[in-house]
Motif scaffolding. Sequence first.
Motif, short mmCIF file in Angstrom:
data_model
loop_
_atom_site.label_atom_id
_atom_site.label_comp_id
_atom_site.label_asym_id
_atom_site.label_seq_id
_atom_site.Cartn_x
_atom_site.Cartn_y
_atom_site.Cartn_z
N UNK A 108 -85.53 74.43 -5.89
CA UNK A 108 -84.89 72.85 -5.27
C UNK A 108 -83.55 72.83 -5.18
N UNK A 109 -83.30 71.58 -4.55
CA UNK A 109 -81.64 71.26 -4.12
C UNK A 109 -81.42 69.95 -4.72
N UNK A 110 -80.14 70.06 -5.37
CA UNK A 110 -79.33 68.91 -5.81
C UNK A 110 -78.13 68.88 -4.91
N UNK A 111 -78.25 67.54 -4.27
CA UNK A 111 -76.91 67.20 -3.52
C UNK A 111 -76.03 65.94 -4.33
N UNK A 112 -75.08 66.45 -4.37
CA UNK A 112 -73.87 65.31 -5.05
C UNK A 112 -73.05 65.10 -4.00
N UNK A 113 -72.98 63.69 -3.39
CA UNK A 113 -72.05 63.37 -2.31
C UNK A 113 -72.20 64.19 -1.02
N UNK A 114 -73.32 64.47 -0.81
CA UNK A 114 -73.73 65.26 0.25
C UNK A 114 -73.44 66.83 0.24
N UNK A 139 -78.20 51.80 2.53
CA UNK A 139 -76.85 52.50 2.09
C UNK A 139 -77.00 54.12 2.09
N UNK A 140 -75.79 54.89 2.35
CA UNK A 140 -76.01 56.24 2.31
C UNK A 140 -76.06 56.70 0.84
N UNK A 141 -76.98 57.62 0.70
CA UNK A 141 -77.26 58.56 -0.40
C UNK A 141 -76.08 59.18 -1.03
N UNK A 142 -75.66 58.96 -2.47
CA UNK A 142 -74.70 59.62 -2.98
C UNK A 142 -75.27 60.65 -3.86
N UNK A 143 -76.62 60.72 -4.14
CA UNK A 143 -77.18 61.81 -4.98
C UNK A 143 -78.76 61.92 -4.43
N UNK A 144 -79.12 63.10 -4.12
CA UNK A 144 -80.25 63.34 -3.92
C UNK A 144 -80.85 64.60 -4.47
N UNK A 145 -82.12 64.74 -4.81
CA UNK A 145 -82.83 65.56 -5.59
C UNK A 145 -84.17 65.88 -4.77
N UNK A 146 -84.25 67.39 -4.15
CA UNK A 146 -85.47 67.54 -3.36
C UNK A 146 -86.14 68.68 -3.99
N UNK A 147 -87.30 68.35 -4.48
CA UNK A 147 -88.16 69.35 -5.17
C UNK A 147 -87.68 70.20 -6.27
N UNK A 148 -86.74 69.48 -7.01
CA UNK A 148 -85.91 70.05 -8.09
C UNK A 148 -87.00 70.36 -9.38
N UNK A 149 -86.95 71.62 -9.89
CA UNK A 149 -87.59 71.96 -11.09
C UNK A 149 -86.46 72.78 -11.89
N UNK A 150 -86.50 72.54 -13.24
CA UNK A 150 -85.66 73.34 -13.88
C UNK A 150 -86.48 74.14 -15.10
N UNK A 151 -86.15 75.18 -15.53
CA UNK A 151 -87.15 75.86 -16.72
C UNK A 151 -86.10 76.43 -17.39
N UNK A 155 -89.04 67.28 -8.94
CA UNK A 155 -88.56 65.91 -8.82
C UNK A 155 -87.79 65.59 -7.73
N UNK A 156 -88.28 64.47 -7.12
CA UNK A 156 -87.83 63.89 -5.78
C UNK A 156 -87.14 62.58 -5.97
N UNK A 157 -85.80 62.71 -5.63
CA UNK A 157 -85.17 61.32 -6.17
C UNK A 157 -83.80 61.07 -5.35
#
Length: 245
Positions: free
Chosen positions: A63-69, A1-13, A27-29
Amino acid sequence: MKPIVELRQVSKEYPLGKLVVNALRDVEMTIATGEFTTIAGPSGSGKTTLLNLLGCIDVPTRGTVLVDGQSTSDLDDRALTHLRLHKLGFIFQSFNLISVLTLFQNVEFPLLLQGGMTKAERTQRVLEMVERVDLTPQLTQRPNELSGGQRQRVAIARALVTRPRIVLADEPTANLDSATGQTIIELMKEINQSDQTTFLFSTHDPRVMERADRVILLKDGRIASLGVESEASDSSGQGAELGNV
């Protein structure tokens, strides 16, 4: 099923005086449309930070946070507000209801912010959602006249009335007794299955984990497991305390 949320190498400081707190690290998710997923881990593991990033309340350091693309870092304030209003719903452990408004008005409020509907359309949408959470007799009551379980059901109705694609819930059963918490979990699971609404929880509650499609375990800001509930059985144990990050 199509991803609705993606995290690509996300860091938060976050800066803390002369120190830097690493709330999330690389974080990869991926979350698929219609998942009923929990984020588990000890206090300070990064659960709330992760929800804040997905809810467009904050942006990653890297990193990148994708929400609904859509990459949230590429959106201006107006676009972020539109994304929050039209595609995201929020459920908080403290309910966050407006004390001076009635149950009806609390549920209607996000529709007023969203705009584009007549009063009759809003009323119909609110009444349908309130009936779904079995609170029609309490329509004119204010939050202080409701039980904890009723207030959480109001919060669920408010989160869902805009028909969001994703619902983010931060410890939604934390302030509820066992029986009421179980009822709330079953209600959200029912809505998830009937509407294919994606639910993403932060939680310590094993009852929520038991009903989840998947439990993602965070530890010290990193993904420790992308597996299932059995792998999160120790998530209430002690970890590095960074506060409620």
